[in-house]
Design an enzyme around this catalytic site. Sequence first.
Site, PDB file in Angstrom:
ATOM      1  N   ASP A  68       0.829  -1.210   0.000  1.00 41.02           N
ATOM      2  CA  ASP A  68       0.000   0.000   0.000  1.00 41.02           C
ATOM      3  C   ASP A  68       0.861   1.258   0.000  1.00 41.02           C
ATOM      4  OD1 ASP A  68      -2.609   1.420   0.569  1.00 41.02           O
ATOM      5  OD2 ASP A  68      -1.481   1.994   2.359  1.00 41.02           O
ATOM      6  N   GLU A  89       1.334  -0.615  -5.122  1.00 39.78           N
ATOM      7  CA  GLU A  89       0.249   0.356  -5.305  1.00 39.78           C
ATOM      8  C   GLU A  89       0.892   1.726  -5.402  1.00 39.78           C
ATOM      9  OE1 GLU A  89      -3.349   2.916  -3.645  1.00 39.78           O
ATOM     10  OE2 GLU A  89      -1.547   2.475  -2.506  1.00 39.78           O
TER      11      GLU A  89
END
Length: 572
Positions: free
Chosen positions: A213, A255
């Site tokens: 993330d 990401e």
Amino acid sequence: MSFTAPIQLPGLTLDPQWFRRSVFYEVMIRSFVDSNGDGSGDIAGLVSKLDYLQWLGIDGLWLPPFFDSPLRDGGYDISDYRAILPEFGSIDEFRDLVTKAHERNMRIVIDLPLNHTSDAHDWFQQSRADPDGPYGDFYVWSDTDKKYEDIRIIFVDTEESNWSFDPVRRQFFWHRFFSHQPDLNYENPAVHEAMFEIVRFWLDLGVDGFRLDAIPYLYESEEGNGEGEPKTHEFVAKLRKMVDREYPGRIMIAEANQWPREVAAFFGSEDEPECHMAFDFPVMPRIFYSLRSQTAGELIRVLSEVTEIPEGAGWGVFLRNHDELTLEMVSEEYRQAMYGWYAYDPRMRANIGIRRRLAPLLDNSRAELELAHALLFSLSGSPFLYYGDEIGMGDNIWLPDRDSSRTPMQWTPDRNAGFSTADPGKLFLPVVQSLVYNYALVNVESQLAQSRSMLHWVRNVIHVRKAHPAFGLGSLAVVPTNHESVLSFVRSYAGSSTQWGDAPERILCVFSFAHNPVSVTLSLLEFAGRRLNDLFGGAEFPTIGDDGSVTLTLGTQSFYWLHIGQAGADVY
Ligand SMILES: OC[C@H]1O[C@H](O[C@H]2O[C@H](CO)[C@@H](O)[C@H](O)[C@H]2O)[C@H](O)[C@@H](O)[C@@H]1O
Ligand SMILES: [Ca+2]
């Protein structure tokens, strides 16, 4: 890129390239199924639906964070990386999920927010209370908020600065996201070690990979912009080395909401690999732009840009996810156009994006939903579906932030959409009851009962995709056309035998964004004289002329996937 031989986990096929052949499904545990009637989805609930996901054709699940958390950012605010939020279940239940997913040859990829923790994390509590203690240097502290002033704010709706003052330590701390999410200090080697241990913890429990993330934001400097700085890449490469050495076959997905060249940097190089996969952020908003502008030019432009990535690495393609439809990767002019088309009510916006689900964005148009999915399943990269989009679930823009599209999965027309037996008032979020997307109308049960439903259509396309390795593993070459509304490309794969024998597999994909039927001529010189057959029903299409041209007609917002025959073959 060299791969260390992966260890075969029980139930899983041994395939170092599994992630490139896979169809992924993002499922928020909290939103999927509530097994014990407490109003919140849980791990046991997800386990009970693995058969459904297997039937749909899903090969991999992406689970957003399910760790201990105050849930002020949907779980991306972690207070303990090794504990599961009690309302979601236990470590034993998680083990059971991994085992039962693997029994179905389904992989589990979990989300790992490495950049920040919750301010409720014990590390932060100790860091603020004891600057000289073991965690004193775990976060980015400063006496002034005048550092890194050129670094942009990401959550522009809620944050005025990337610094917040902590009254306990009487210093400012750095945060790229919410002010309750302090950034970890990656200048401190102890933070690296702590994160490596967390990664090992979950890999030991059998997970098949991580979505890293917000990975660009690990390091910041006065010289850089705090996005993909050289030290961030060094850390990711170091993590990859450890994973390859200790857990071969497990993957890392970046990401990184950035431009293709910057995202591609997260694949690393042959010698210094970083991630196995990265989400393709630039292509996604251009699909939505094309649908409304009726022009394919922007998509053709990004697809024509050759972004070299290491052999064996792959992109992740998506239409929607648990966040807003981010418009960071389009120009201001295009962004304004998209707000006008898709977020005409200010309530539909969040940060630099649109907080709506797929079906409402596309005004529930079956033609547009099919066209968008056909792109998702044929572009270069592995598709990631967002839970509920397979049935065209709606959203609730009256809920705050991105909760608008995180409402309970709609399984049946019964109480709470079959998500939970709890008192409806007790649900973590209400089920969608809007006129068009009401759970009584839009649910899995009723779509299972209709052979022409969106659900059956999506399942069918997934299975057609999976029968053709060119989609997962092949190259993509844009085909010139004479119509501005038409996008066409050829997917080619020479690597393995297919139902047509050992010859390379080539698939011509044609998409029309026009809001009325069109006739288009494609230029396919390399394939002059070849036959074309529809991938779904096998129907024969016009043969490509000796001059390499072929003229096709397409209905409003429609597409073709056509098998290109072998040279000289008179059958396909
Ligand atoms: O933990 C903070 C956030 O991290 C991810 O953020 C990403 O989402 C943002 C939009 O919501 C996006 O603008 C940013 O570029 C991404 O890194 C995560 O997916 C979010 O849910 C989370 O709030
Ligand atoms: Ca529950």
